[in-house]
Design an enzyme around this catalytic site. Sequence first.
Site, short mmCIF file in Angstrom:
data_model
loop_
_atom_site.label_atom_id
_atom_site.label_comp_id
_atom_site.label_asym_id
_atom_site.label_seq_id
_atom_site.Cartn_x
_atom_site.Cartn_y
_atom_site.Cartn_z
N HIS A 31 27.42 -23.57 -56.06
CA HIS A 31 26.21 -24.05 -55.37
C HIS A 31 26.56 -24.57 -53.98
O HIS A 31 25.89 -25.44 -53.45
CB HIS A 31 25.51 -25.17 -56.15
CG HIS A 31 25.10 -24.79 -57.54
ND1 HIS A 31 25.92 -24.92 -58.62
CD2 HIS A 31 23.94 -24.27 -58.01
CE1 HIS A 31 25.29 -24.49 -59.70
NE2 HIS A 31 24.09 -24.09 -59.37
N GLU B 284 19.01 -10.56 -58.93
CA GLU B 284 19.03 -10.54 -57.47
C GLU B 284 19.06 -9.10 -56.97
O GLU B 284 18.46 -8.76 -55.95
CB GLU B 284 20.22 -11.34 -56.97
CG GLU B 284 20.14 -12.85 -57.27
CD GLU B 284 20.36 -13.23 -58.73
OE1 GLU B 284 20.89 -12.39 -59.49
OE2 GLU B 284 20.00 -14.36 -59.09
N ILE C 260 23.84 -14.39 -54.36
CA ILE C 260 23.39 -13.22 -53.62
C ILE C 260 24.23 -11.99 -53.97
O ILE C 260 23.81 -10.86 -53.77
CB ILE C 260 23.40 -13.50 -52.10
CG1 ILE C 260 22.42 -12.57 -51.38
CG2 ILE C 260 24.80 -13.41 -51.52
CD1 ILE C 260 22.11 -12.99 -49.95
N GLN D 216 17.92 -17.84 -54.91
CA GLN D 216 17.87 -19.28 -55.21
C GLN D 216 19.01 -20.09 -54.59
O GLN D 216 18.81 -21.20 -54.12
CB GLN D 216 17.82 -19.47 -56.72
CG GLN D 216 17.31 -20.80 -57.15
CD GLN D 216 16.96 -20.80 -58.63
OE1 GLN D 216 17.84 -20.94 -59.47
NE2 GLN D 216 15.70 -20.63 -58.95
N PHE D 217 20.20 -19.54 -54.62
CA PHE D 217 21.37 -20.11 -53.93
C PHE D 217 22.13 -18.93 -53.32
O PHE D 217 22.24 -17.88 -53.98
CB PHE D 217 22.31 -20.82 -54.91
CG PHE D 217 21.79 -22.15 -55.40
CD1 PHE D 217 22.15 -23.34 -54.77
CD2 PHE D 217 20.96 -22.22 -56.51
CE1 PHE D 217 21.68 -24.56 -55.23
CE2 PHE D 217 20.49 -23.44 -56.98
CZ PHE D 217 20.85 -24.61 -56.33
C1 LIG Z 1 23.20 -14.92 -60.62
C2 LIG Z 1 22.42 -16.19 -60.73
N1 LIG Z 1 21.15 -16.24 -60.30
C3 LIG Z 1 20.45 -17.39 -60.36
C4 LIG Z 1 21.01 -18.53 -60.86
C5 LIG Z 1 20.22 -19.83 -60.89
N2 LIG Z 1 19.85 -20.19 -62.25
C6 LIG Z 1 20.64 -21.01 -63.00
S1 LIG Z 1 20.09 -21.17 -64.54
C7 LIG Z 1 18.75 -20.17 -64.28
C8 LIG Z 1 17.79 -19.88 -65.38
C9 LIG Z 1 18.43 -19.18 -66.53
O1 LIG Z 1 17.55 -19.09 -67.60
P1 LIG Z 1 17.96 -18.48 -69.00
O2 LIG Z 1 18.85 -17.30 -68.82
O3 LIG Z 1 16.73 -18.24 -69.77
O4 LIG Z 1 18.86 -19.60 -69.70
P2 LIG Z 1 18.48 -21.09 -70.10
O5 LIG Z 1 18.70 -21.94 -68.89
O6 LIG Z 1 17.08 -21.12 -70.57
O7 LIG Z 1 19.44 -21.47 -71.17
C10 LIG Z 1 18.75 -19.73 -62.95
C11 LIG Z 1 17.73 -18.86 -62.36
C12 LIG Z 1 22.34 -18.43 -61.31
N3 LIG Z 1 22.98 -19.50 -61.84
N4 LIG Z 1 23.02 -17.27 -61.24
#
Ligand SMILES: Cc1ncc(C[n+]2csc(CCOP(=O)(O)OP(=O)(O)O)c2C)c(N)n1
Lengths: 431, 341
Positions: B133, B64, B91, B86-87
């Site tokens: 969330h 972010e 932020i 995304q949420f």
């Molecule tokens: C700081 C933050 N930004 C965005 C999200 C939303 N989000 C949750 S899981 C995810 C994807 C994460 O992917 P990865 O690190 O590859 O792990 P995987 O889910 O594949 O195990 C996102 C964007 C979050 N939880 N926290």
Amino acid sequence: MVDLPDQGRNNLPPLRLHVPEPRFRPGDTADFSNVDIDAVGRLPRPDVHVAPADIHGHAYGLVRVLDLDGQAHGGWNPNLSRERLHAMLRYMMLVRAFDDRMFRAQRQGKTSFYMKSTGEEAVSIAATMALGRDDMCFPSYRQQGILIARDYPLIDMMNQIYSNRADPLKGRQLPIMYSAKDHGFFSISGNLATQYPQAVGWAMASASKGDNRISAVWCGEGSTAEGDFHSALTFAAVYNAPVIFNVVNNQWAISSFSGFAGGERTTFAARAIGYGVAGLRVDGNDALAVYAATQWAADRARTNGGPTLIEHFTYRAEGHSTSDDPSGYRAREEYAAWPLGDPVERLHTHLKLQGDWDDAARDALRGELDRLVKDTQKAAERNGILGHGMHQPFNSMFEDVFENMPGHLAEQRDQMIAEQRRKFGPEWEPN
Amino acid sequence: METTTKTMNMIEAINDALSIMLDRDKDVVVMGEDVGYFGGVFRATAGLQKKHGKTRVFDTPITECGIIGVAVGMGAYGLRPVPEIQFADYIYPALDQLVSEAARLRYRSAGDFIAPMTVRSPFGGGIFGGQTHSQSPEAMFTHVSGMKTIIPSSPYDAKGLLIAAIEDNDPVLFFEPKRIYNGPFSGHYDRPVEPWSKHPESAVPEGYYRIELGKANVVRAGEALTILTYGTMVHVAKTVVADCGVDAEIIDLRTLVPLDLDTIEASVKKTGRCMIIHEATRTSGFGAELSAQVQERCFYHLEAPIARVTGFDTPYPHSLEWAYFPGPVRIATALENILKD
Ligand SMILES: Cc1ncc(C[n+]2csc(CCOP(=O)(O)OP(=O)(O)O)c2C)c(N)n1
């Protein structure tokens, strides 16, 4: 509107913005024949005190022990006893049975959310088995296997998932965001990668106290883009912290393929190189390779050799979570085409070669684990499911905000009780 | 001139606004985690990459801080980025880029550089999202000088406000109440959800229109008291006021910064009573600012203390979500108190 200036460089082709694109999208047939996969046993097992600069090749190759026919090869073979191997298979199959059951429970409306780790069971189970029981784990949301490999009560995992009256986290957290200090399992955050520097801090504390415990931390490849990941590596390098960084490269971060975390150019293990940290890239679907790499990194960390970053090269077999439908962004049969197979199946095949184990024995074990999970689920549901009244006392909402509840929260608690009595009648009690 | 309207939910209205702005202004770019090919985890950007191309609508790495920092740089070049977080709960890694950079760029460079970005982010609870969330962090940003904050409450407003935000030359935070993406929320979690199609404000004009920033919307005229609110709570307030038979004047603030003080002042001077409703936690919430403003401007017209109805000062709980949420009982109790004498 931006007007392009005439810079007198008109003989140069214009700049182009590169936006990564995965090779396969819905409708395509996945074909991974281009994926460069190291031969089993090619990478030697270096001395645990090797200088990071002397093993750069290990960050680009693939540490492997099991070939796809189930044979173990090479210097990384951890030569585990039959009992350990069978325990490993059992734990991995238990994670899978648990995931299937809890996913279904969410679909049946018994809770709000669930995340499977299908295809990634080796990453958590084998790694945890190679750590000491008192080493501290800082997981992401996809390492339920850590708790299972440490024999955390299944029923408490389910109570947490149901947010019910027996939930150890008092119904406060989203399902699967477990916390279990007495099992060396740090409270899971919803915010990606925050656990990375925290694990380094724990390891620095252990080192500064002259302890001999180490920490291990996990995140997905997508999360390596977060600043916290890079802060963690810098700190670990500066203080030679006894920590193991695990990057679970399961190819997908929700709908974004690994190219959006930089995977088009280099490996995630190679992130270690710039920090002067040891980097290993491992076949994450090979439980023995995961075990061996973790054991190597743990020995290194425990003997003041410092941090190691391990990339587990694997594949997210299912959707990101119960909120996700991967058919909207990736080819349907990708997992079936994955060239490194399925971790549970591969360990099973290896055990078959050892003799005294066959498909029928595996099926019997699967039946036993399914029954265990089902019976445990029934017991957990006696403590309630989400939204059906059998939750923690309402007062608990105001506890643990601070050690001691300040006056304004006590006032709000009393207000909440009055509200409930207004809704449900004067006899209503907060339990 | 005849304008035709189309029935849209809030997601569709936001998607439409983005598509219109991508068409009208070639400097607009839309980016964020999962917003490109897939079209966003809430589908707000569905189809936009296909229509406008992947150099204008694209996925980003999960950082972010990077997303907002890159948006500042794009703005410095002359683009008009519309990043998605995304949420709203995610932020915080971007806080430094938003607070120290985007919000102050115009000031510190004496207008040499500006950061004309619109940061879209779903916020608020009521969806069993747990503490990461569900948050409503708007007051953290209204506290920062140089940054505008918008919170729409209907498909019609979402589209018109988003277009105005994108055209604005200052950094704007556009918080989307995700609980009402698909339909307004009465606050009665045990009643069936009503889709937007049954609501008049789902009739969204086709094509370009804008709603001026800093103009509140009087969603219900009344004499007994003034209710200041925004986002999801506009609908909850409307339901409770109707259920209780109270002649409240309900003002949907729409934008918190800049704030429509004239509308607020006129209403409170008329009714003599003021209640503020927001879902965010109480202490240092935006209600505190509103309360101070009303007190400063309307003190001699007030017939009762200003009331705040808010979420409790705890993290957003999972299983006890509805005991936390400032729902019908909390609002009805506050209405009785403020109208007592
Ligand atoms: C700081 C933050 N930004 C965005 C999200 C939303 N989000 C949750 S899981 C995810 C994807 C994460 O992917 P990865 O690190 O590859 O792990 P995987 O889910 O594949 O195990 C996102 C964007 C979050 N939880 N926290």
